[in-house]
Design a protein around this motif. Structure first.
Motif, PDB file in Angstrom:
ATOM      1  N   ASP A 192       0.831  -1.200   0.000  1.00 28.37           N
ATOM      2  CA  ASP A 192       0.000   0.000   0.000  1.00 28.37           C
ATOM      3  C   ASP A 192       0.869   1.255   0.000  1.00 28.37           C
ATOM      4  O   ASP A 192       0.580   2.229  -0.718  1.00 28.37           O
ATOM      5  CB  ASP A 192      -0.913  -0.020   1.227  1.00 28.37           C
ATOM      6  N   ALA A 193       1.927   1.242   0.794  1.00 28.32           N
ATOM      7  CA  ALA A 193       2.826   2.394   0.846  1.00 28.32           C
ATOM      8  C   ALA A 193       3.491   2.624  -0.515  1.00 28.32           C
ATOM      9  O   ALA A 193       3.615   3.768  -0.978  1.00 28.32           O
ATOM     10  CB  ALA A 193       3.883   2.179   1.925  1.00 28.32           C
ATOM     11  N   ALA A 194       3.920   1.539  -1.157  1.00 28.30           N
ATOM     12  CA  ALA A 194       4.548   1.663  -2.470  1.00 28.30           C
ATOM     13  C   ALA A 194       3.548   2.167  -3.506  1.00 28.30           C
ATOM     14  O   ALA A 194       3.874   2.999  -4.372  1.00 28.30           O
ATOM     15  CB  ALA A 194       5.126   0.322  -2.902  1.00 28.30           C
ATOM     16  N   ARG A 195       2.303   1.702  -3.404  1.00 26.74           N
ATOM     17  CA  ARG A 195       1.264   2.128  -4.363  1.00 26.74           C
ATOM     18  C   ARG A 195       0.981   3.624  -4.232  1.00 26.74           C
ATOM     19  O   ARG A 195       0.735   4.315  -5.238  1.00 26.74           O
ATOM     20  CB  ARG A 195      -0.003   1.320  -4.113  1.00 26.74           C
ATOM     21  N   ARG A 212      15.054  17.334  -9.524  1.00 29.09           N
ATOM     22  CA  ARG A 212      15.667  17.464  -8.212  1.00 29.09           C
ATOM     23  C   ARG A 212      14.893  16.574  -7.245  1.00 29.09           C
ATOM     24  O   ARG A 212      13.729  16.849  -6.941  1.00 29.09           O
ATOM     25  CB  ARG A 212      15.626  18.908  -7.753  1.00 29.09           C
ATOM     26  N   VAL A 213      15.509  15.503  -6.795  1.00 29.94           N
ATOM     27  CA  VAL A 213      14.839  14.521  -5.948  1.00 29.94           C
ATOM     28  C   VAL A 213      15.308  14.697  -4.503  1.00 29.94           C
ATOM     29  O   VAL A 213      16.513  14.707  -4.232  1.00 29.94           O
ATOM     30  CB  VAL A 213      15.124  13.086  -6.437  1.00 29.94           C
ATOM     31  N   VAL A 214      14.355  14.835  -3.604  1.00 30.13           N
ATOM     32  CA  VAL A 214      14.648  15.052  -2.183  1.00 30.13           C
ATOM     33  C   VAL A 214      13.968  13.948  -1.374  1.00 30.13           C
ATOM     34  O   VAL A 214      12.787  13.657  -1.584  1.00 30.13           O
ATOM     35  CB  VAL A 214      14.152  16.432  -1.704  1.00 30.13           C
ATOM     36  N   VAL A 215      14.721  13.340  -0.473  1.00 27.67           N
ATOM     37  CA  VAL A 215      14.171  12.380   0.482  1.00 27.67           C
ATOM     38  C   VAL A 215      14.170  13.047   1.849  1.00 27.67           C
ATOM     39  O   VAL A 215      15.224  13.455   2.350  1.00 27.67           O
ATOM     40  CB  VAL A 215      14.995  11.082   0.529  1.00 27.67           C
ATOM     41  N   ILE A 272      10.415   3.050  -0.530  1.00 24.81           N
ATOM     42  CA  ILE A 272      10.143   4.372  -1.086  1.00 24.81           C
ATOM     43  C   ILE A 272      11.450   5.104  -1.403  1.00 24.81           C
ATOM     44  O   ILE A 272      11.587   5.754  -2.447  1.00 24.81           O
ATOM     45  CB  ILE A 272       9.270   5.169  -0.106  1.00 24.81           C
ATOM     46  N   GLU A 273      12.433   4.979  -0.523  1.00 17.55           N
ATOM     47  CA  GLU A 273      13.724   5.605  -0.802  1.00 17.55           C
ATOM     48  C   GLU A 273      14.393   4.951  -2.010  1.00 17.55           C
ATOM     49  O   GLU A 273      15.118   5.606  -2.773  1.00 17.55           O
ATOM     50  CB  GLU A 273      14.615   5.529   0.438  1.00 17.55           C
TER      51      GLU A 273
END
Length: 500
Positions: free
Chosen positions: A380-383, A442-445, A427-428
């Motif tokens: 669910d989190a990945a979706r 620009r990707v921010v975690v 997710i990361e």
């Protein structure tokens, strides 16, 4: 060792028989907004079933004192382990302790030990659901109202025939009415009267001082004014009951505080209002509440047009946008559905995408019973990340930013949250994939520290938590002043997100 499993139907039936119709147990929409994300079983129901599984009727008839502690909620549909000890019973989910009940036995069963309720015949008269003495639903009381309560005396009705029928389904028919009645009342009084709707029962101390020859459906009860600890929200009630038995009880509960909706003002201490993002359009997934709503306010406070996507109408955010004249457009849409998101984003060029939606966090240790729940959580989190990425992929401008909201739990995962740590790590991984294959983005975690939101509004949710407005302001401040795209995610740790 045996298994305890409570169904949704069991919870509904116990609510009807006991009168505890607290929405945390019975209202899916209300429970969805709680820290548990779903209805949970009544603690008293789980206790009664555990007692019935651990001991026979003859032994339970000798109980004169019972002490129950609730450490975790019991979730309908999961199978818990029931472990007998010399003086009680313990309920566990894997290695996680959920419930503990300890008893003191008399030397022998009383000569007038309560008899089992008569079986309900097909056409037998049956009382309706026990009403509140003052009618209506559960009381909604804050600390001030609780501190002003006086003695309460009223007649409590439990549908003992319906309760007996329910318990026979869970192999707990041997629990005598002298125990089930007071436990049902403890659930009712806590969930419906004091503290009421926002109370979480954490402990019951029960002492039986006498028993009757017959079970009783009507109990007379007198509850003293509650003792309220304002700092912790702990509420203690001392009471006396008389019906199928005479009993004294002490109920300990915690009052869930109301989480205020995020506002622009919360972010201003970290990031003053400006027009730095004027002319930009940003979609915030999960932007209707919690950190997502704070990010919506903070981005709009910098002049961005914000599309705030949430699964339910974001009424509080809409009010804030109107009051502060923020360019926020709430969109009610299922963030798991890429086609619905594609329709919502139709004709929009995006300069930013914030992925803040996440499923509720439950305590699910590694155990055979939790495998399906853990896998579902990760999926669910990945979706909630993949679906918005798929819908927005072609709409993102070449130098747009994408923020992935992760967690400090990736670095220090709690023992009962393996699914949550795995989901955030996944997710990361998606953030790393996007940064590598769209190097112009620009990707921010962001790995925020622990925050106080509806998802974390447990008994001690507010203690030591970082305000969501502070975290949101720090994220947006970084977007305005941080490094350019590098082909790798830019990771913001908890220290960077705890304020200036």
């Amino acid at each position: 060792m045996t298994g305890l499993r409570v169904s949704v139907g069991d919870v509904v039936d116990f609510g009807a028989a006991s009168g505890d119709r607290n929405p945390l147990h019975l209202d899916r929409e209300f429970a969805l907004r709680s820290a548990y994300g779903r209805p949970v079983a009544h603690g008293a129901l789980a206790t009664i079933v555990a007692l019935g599984l651990a001991a026979d009727r003859e032994e339970l008839a000798r109980v004169v004192e019972l002490s129950v502690d609730f450490d975790q909620p019991v979730l309908p549909g999961l199978t818990y382990r029931v472990r007998r000890s010399p003086r009680g019973v313990e309920v566990r989910l894997g290695e996680l302790r959920v419930l503990t009940a300890r008893w003191t036995l008399a030397d022998r069963a009383a000569d007038t030990a309560p008899a089992a309720p008569a079986a309900r015949g097909a056409g037998a008269d049956r009382p309706g659901p026990p009403p509140l003495p003052d009618g209506g639903g559960p009381r909604v009381l804050g600390l001030a109202e609780l501190a002003g309560l006086v003695d309460e005396s009223y007649a409590y009705r439990v549908d003992s025939a319906a309760l007996a029928e329910l318990l026979s389904r869970g192999a707990a028919a041997g629990v005598p009415d002298a125990l089930t009645g007071p436990l049902a009342w403890a659930s009712f009084h806590t969930g419906m009267r004091t503290p009421g709707r926002d109370g979480l029962l954490v402990g019951i101390r029960l002492r039986l001082t006498g028993a009757r020859e017959r079970p009783a459906e009507v109990w007379s009860c007198r509850a003293e004014p509650p003792l309220v600890h304002r700092r912790t929200g702990m509420v203690t009630v001392h009471a006396e009951l008389d019906g199928a038995a005479s009993a004294t009880l002490t109920l300990v509960s915690l009052l869930r505080r109301q989480v205020a909706a995020p506002t622009l003002v919360e972010t201003l201490g970290t990031l003053p209002r400006s027009n730095a993002l004027a002319g930009r359009t940003v979609a915030v997934i999960g932007g209707g509440r919690g950190l997502g709503a704070a990010l919506s306010c903070s981005l709009a406070g910098q002049g961005a047009r914000v599309l705030a996507v949430s699964s339910t109408p974001a009424t509080a955010l809409t009010r804030e946008a109107s009051a502060e004249r923020l360019p926020i457009e709430p969109l009610t849409c299922d963030a798991r559905d890429p086609e619905a998101l594609t329709t919502a984003f139709s004709g929009v060029a995006l300069d930013g995408l914030v992925l803040a939606a996440a499923p509720r966090i439950l305590s699910l240790p590694v155990a055979a019973a939790t495998v399906p729940e853990c896998v579902d959580h990760v999926a669910d989190a990945a979706r909630l990340v993949l679906a918005p990425l798929a819908a927005a992929h072609e709409l993102l401008a070449e130098r747009a930013f994408v923020v992935f909201v992760s967690s400090s739990a990736v670095l220090e995962p709690p023992a009962a949250w393996p699914h949550y740590a795995a989901a955030k790590a996944a997710i990361e991984g998606l953030a790393g994939h996007l940064a590598r294959h769209r190097p112009g983005l620009r990707v921010v975690v962001a790995r925020p520290p622990r925050m106080w939101t509806e998802m974390t509004n447990g008994p001690a949710g507010a203690a030591g938590a970082t305000p969501v407005g502070v975290v949101a302001g720090a994220v947006v401040r970084h977007l305005l002043s941080g490094p350019a795209a590098s082909g790798r995610p830019d990771v913001l740790g908890p220290d960077a997100l705890s304020g200036p």
